[in-house]
Design an enzyme around this catalytic site. Structure first.
Site, short mmCIF file in Angstrom:
data_model
loop_
_atom_site.label_atom_id
_atom_site.label_comp_id
_atom_site.label_asym_id
_atom_site.label_seq_id
_atom_site.Cartn_x
_atom_site.Cartn_y
_atom_site.Cartn_z
N ASP A 114 -37.34 -27.57 23.33
CA ASP A 114 -38.31 -28.67 22.93
C ASP A 114 -37.46 -30.01 23.23
O ASP A 114 -36.05 -29.93 23.12
CB ASP A 114 -37.97 -28.64 21.41
CG ASP A 114 -39.20 -27.43 20.93
OD1 ASP A 114 -40.07 -27.22 21.75
OD2 ASP A 114 -39.05 -26.92 20.09
N ASP A 128 -46.23 -26.99 23.85
CA ASP A 128 -46.61 -27.17 22.39
C ASP A 128 -47.66 -28.22 22.29
O ASP A 128 -49.01 -28.23 21.71
CB ASP A 128 -45.53 -27.83 21.52
CG ASP A 128 -44.25 -26.80 21.25
OD1 ASP A 128 -44.54 -25.59 21.57
OD2 ASP A 128 -43.30 -27.37 21.10
#
Length: 149
Positions: A114, A128
Site C-alpha cells: 500500500d 484497492d
C-alpha cells in the site's frame, strides 16, 4: 466477442498493469518508514499489509488470497456465461484487475504493498481503488435499476 467482454478484459489488464508498475516503483524508490509528498494532503509511503483493506485481519493472508482467487474465478465465469454490456464489463473489469493485483502480491510476497496516504483515509493502492470504484459503480447501478422498477 461482445464489447462488454472486451472492455472487461482491457480494463482488468490495465488495472493489473498500473497496479504492478506503481507498486514496483514504490518498492524500488521509497524506503519503508519514509513519506514523499505528492500533493496537498497526499503522501506516497511504502507499507505492507498482510490483511484486508485498512489492515483488517492482519493474520489472514491465506484467507484473502483464496478470496481474491474465488472472486476472480467468479467474475470470469460470469463474463463467459452471460451477455454483458460495456458499462458492466468495464465495471467488473475494475474489480477483476484489483483482485488480481492484490492477489498477486499476496501470492508472491505474502503481503500487499500500500502506498497512497491521504490524510483522512488509511493507506491504499491502485488495486484497492479499482475494487472500491467497481463495487460502488455496481451498487449505484443496482440502486438505479431498483428506482426504475
Amino acid at each position: 466477442m461482445s464489447s462488454g467482454r472486451v472492455l472487461f478484459a482491457v480494463v482488468a489488464v490495465v488495472v493489473l498493469a498500473v497496479d504492478r508498475v506503481t507498486k514496483g516503483l514504490v518498492t524500488a524508490n521509497v524506503t519503508p518508514g519514509t513519506a514523499l509528498t505528492a500533493g496537498p494532503g497526499v503522501q506516497i509511503v511504502n507499507t505492507h499489509n498482510s490483511g484486508a483493506a485498512f489492515s483488517l485481519a492482519p493474520n489472514a493472508t491465506l484467507f484473502f488470497l483464496v478470496a481474491s482467487l474465488v472472486v476472480a474465478a467468479g467474475l470470469l465465469y460470469y463474463i463467459v456465461r452471460n451477455p454483458v454490456g460495456s458499462a458492466l464489463g468495464g465495471t467488473l473489469g475494475l474489480v477483476m484487475g484489483g483482485a488480481l493485483g492484490n492477489g498477486y502480491d499476496r501470492l508472491v510476497h505474502g503481503t500487499v504493498t500500500d502506498f497512497i496516504a491521504v490524510s483522512f483515509w488509511p493507506v491504499f493502492n491502485i488495486a484497492d481503488s479499482a475494487i472500491t470504484l467497481g463495487v460502488l459503480l455496481l451498487l449505484f447501478g443496482y440502486l438505479r435499476r431498483q428506482r426504475s422498477a
